[in-house]
Design a protein around this motif. Sequence first.
Motif, mmCIF file in Angstrom:
data_model
loop_
_atom_site.group_PDB
_atom_site.id
_atom_site.type_symbol
_atom_site.label_atom_id
_atom_site.label_comp_id
_atom_site.label_asym_id
_atom_site.label_seq_id
_atom_site.Cartn_x
_atom_site.Cartn_y
_atom_site.Cartn_z
ATOM 1 N N UNK A 71 0.851 -1.197 0.000
ATOM 2 C CA UNK A 71 0.000 0.000 0.000
ATOM 3 C C UNK A 71 0.882 1.242 0.000
ATOM 4 N N UNK A 72 0.557 2.207 -0.852
ATOM 5 C CA UNK A 72 1.351 3.439 -0.916
ATOM 6 C C UNK A 72 0.604 4.475 -1.747
ATOM 7 N N UNK A 73 0.953 5.735 -1.522
ATOM 8 C CA UNK A 73 0.511 6.791 -2.433
ATOM 9 C C UNK A 73 1.576 6.857 -3.523
ATOM 10 N N UNK A 74 1.185 6.574 -4.760
ATOM 11 C CA UNK A 74 2.159 6.496 -5.851
ATOM 12 C C UNK A 74 1.711 7.327 -7.051
ATOM 13 N N UNK A 75 2.638 7.564 -7.952
ATOM 14 C CA UNK A 75 2.314 8.285 -9.180
ATOM 15 C C UNK A 75 3.590 8.542 -9.960
ATOM 16 N N UNK A 76 3.439 9.132 -11.112
ATOM 17 C CA UNK A 76 4.587 9.414 -11.963
ATOM 18 C C UNK A 76 5.316 10.675 -11.550
ATOM 19 N N UNK A 77 6.192 11.111 -12.400
ATOM 20 C CA UNK A 77 7.097 12.222 -12.101
ATOM 21 C C UNK A 77 6.321 13.503 -11.738
ATOM 22 N N UNK A 78 5.233 13.786 -12.454
ATOM 23 C CA UNK A 78 4.484 15.015 -12.195
ATOM 24 C C UNK A 78 3.726 14.925 -10.873
ATOM 25 N N UNK A 79 3.101 13.773 -10.600
ATOM 26 C CA UNK A 79 2.359 13.594 -9.343
ATOM 27 C C UNK A 79 3.310 13.735 -8.159
ATOM 28 N N UNK A 81 6.123 15.410 -7.968
ATOM 29 C CA UNK A 81 6.666 16.771 -7.825
ATOM 30 C C UNK A 81 5.602 17.762 -7.386
ATOM 31 N N UNK A 82 4.349 17.511 -7.799
ATOM 32 C CA UNK A 82 3.310 18.496 -7.493
ATOM 33 C C UNK A 82 2.555 18.195 -6.202
ATOM 34 N N UNK A 83 2.714 16.975 -5.645
ATOM 35 C CA UNK A 83 1.985 16.637 -4.411
ATOM 36 C C UNK A 83 2.935 16.104 -3.346
ATOM 37 N N UNK A 87 2.889 12.633 -0.804
ATOM 38 C CA UNK A 87 3.830 11.536 -1.047
ATOM 39 C C UNK A 87 4.698 11.258 0.175
ATOM 40 N N UNK A 88 5.035 12.303 0.930
ATOM 41 C CA UNK A 88 5.846 12.095 2.129
ATOM 42 C C UNK A 88 4.975 11.637 3.300
ATOM 43 N N UNK A 89 3.911 12.392 3.586
ATOM 44 C CA UNK A 89 3.083 12.086 4.765
ATOM 45 C C UNK A 89 2.388 10.727 4.629
ATOM 46 N N UNK A 90 1.663 10.525 3.553
ATOM 47 C CA UNK A 90 0.888 9.280 3.412
ATOM 48 C C UNK A 90 1.803 8.067 3.537
ATOM 49 N N UNK A 91 2.931 8.126 2.827
ATOM 50 C CA UNK A 91 3.777 6.930 2.795
ATOM 51 C C UNK A 91 4.475 6.683 4.124
ATOM 52 N N UNK A 92 4.882 7.745 4.813
ATOM 53 C CA UNK A 92 5.490 7.549 6.142
ATOM 54 C C UNK A 92 4.462 6.989 7.119
ATOM 55 N N UNK A 93 3.246 7.519 7.090
ATOM 56 C CA UNK A 93 2.216 7.069 8.028
ATOM 57 C C UNK A 93 1.829 5.613 7.755
ATOM 58 N N UNK A 143 10.632 13.236 -2.018
ATOM 59 C CA UNK A 143 9.729 13.043 -0.869
ATOM 60 C C UNK A 143 9.296 11.587 -0.781
ATOM 61 N N UNK A 144 8.944 11.030 -1.931
ATOM 62 C CA UNK A 144 8.580 9.609 -1.984
ATOM 63 C C UNK A 144 9.795 8.763 -1.591
ATOM 64 N N UNK A 145 10.960 9.139 -2.122
ATOM 65 C CA UNK A 145 12.185 8.376 -1.845
ATOM 66 C C UNK A 145 12.508 8.394 -0.348
ATOM 67 N N UNK A 146 12.394 9.574 0.267
ATOM 68 C CA UNK A 146 12.698 9.672 1.705
ATOM 69 C C UNK A 146 11.764 8.794 2.522
ATOM 70 N N UNK A 147 10.481 8.792 2.175
ATOM 71 C CA UNK A 147 9.529 7.942 2.903
ATOM 72 C C UNK A 147 9.925 6.469 2.750
ATOM 73 N N UNK A 148 10.320 6.087 1.541
ATOM 74 C CA UNK A 148 10.666 4.680 1.303
ATOM 75 C C UNK A 148 11.982 4.303 1.991
ATOM 76 N N UNK A 149 12.922 5.255 2.061
ATOM 77 C CA UNK A 149 14.171 4.992 2.791
ATOM 78 C C UNK A 149 13.840 4.801 4.276
#
Length: 322
Positions: A71-79, A81-83, A87-93, A143-149
């Motif tokens: 389970x994760x909040x995911x998307x392409x390059x534009x998603x 960068x713009x959200x 991407x950080x909060x949802x995935x960390x939580x 932001x996504x990368x930091x959550x995944x790390x």
Amino acid sequence: MNDAATAYSLNGKRVWVAGHGGLVGSALVKRLAAESCELISVSRDEVDLRRQKEVEDWLAEARPEAIFLAAATVGGIHANYSRPAEFLYDNMMIEANIVDAAWRVGVEKLLFLGSTCIYPKFAPQPMAEGDLLTGPLEPTNQWYALAKIAGIYLCQAYRRQHGCDFISAMPTNLFGPGDFFEAEDSHVIPALMGKIHKACQENAAEVEIWGSGEPYREFLYSEDAADALVFLMKSYSGAEHVNVGTGEEIRIIDVARLIADIAGYRGAWKFDRGRQDGAPRKLSDNGLLRSLGWTAGTGLRDGLQATYDWFRQADAAGRTRA
Ligand code: GFB
């Protein structure tokens, strides 16, 4: 054989695929049907994985023995960068809630899923597991990368402090049936398939490609990814995360040409240089996975063909998530 090779049987186990409706989650559900395990799932309406109490209550009641954390909040390059907040909060939580509650209810094994965007923007190619945190991240998906790390480190911390058998897998760019085929927020393959399919239907003269078309990406078919994840669940136990890929890369313009060939599109390409290229290359080193005994079985063209066939049917039936 690798030191961390181990045997974990899924036979008779209660298995929760968190994120069962997503690209990898749905492929996992399909793949796990071939195992003698009991699959359980919960919908987004019933449990919001970003809310700790909801996750704790669900796990205390459902009592899975193994968890695939897809389970994760995911998307392409534009998603990405713009959200950044989402991407950080949802995935960390999501990962913190599930990992902690899994330890509390005594889950035997958990596999956490990330992405090869965890590696530095200019990591040596191919990128091996040991290249993590050796340089600055790619800004478009930091932001996504930091959550995944953080997720990798969570699994390592619970392994070290509480002895939990929690492992992490980092797949490369994935694609396949059931993906999100929308032009703005999706990843490159579903985005281009959607645009190329529309161009064919409307007899359009050109299709837009974001950026220069020059970056390279490594693509893995979602059903192969699911097979690798089940393989790791059953045969790997170690603190180190494991790359999951094919070891082959292709330029974005060349993957566009492949999709065009499959779809029968003969028009031109228009490059939108106002859009970002993101990482120049993201090729994973799959030495660890290979040493455990797994390699991908589906060629890129075959995977694209299967995905396009699925998309065309779903689109005609109005069932795409675009
Ligand atoms: O798949 P994609 O969005 O993700 O883009 P990333 C890959 C490349 O394709 C980039 C180019 O160079 C894009 O500029 N591209 C060309 C397009 N045309 C298009 C288009 O129409 N749509 C899209 N989306 N791209 C993601 C990360 O990075 O990879 C995530 O943002 C995650 O966090 C995922 O890690 C696997 O490969 O650049």
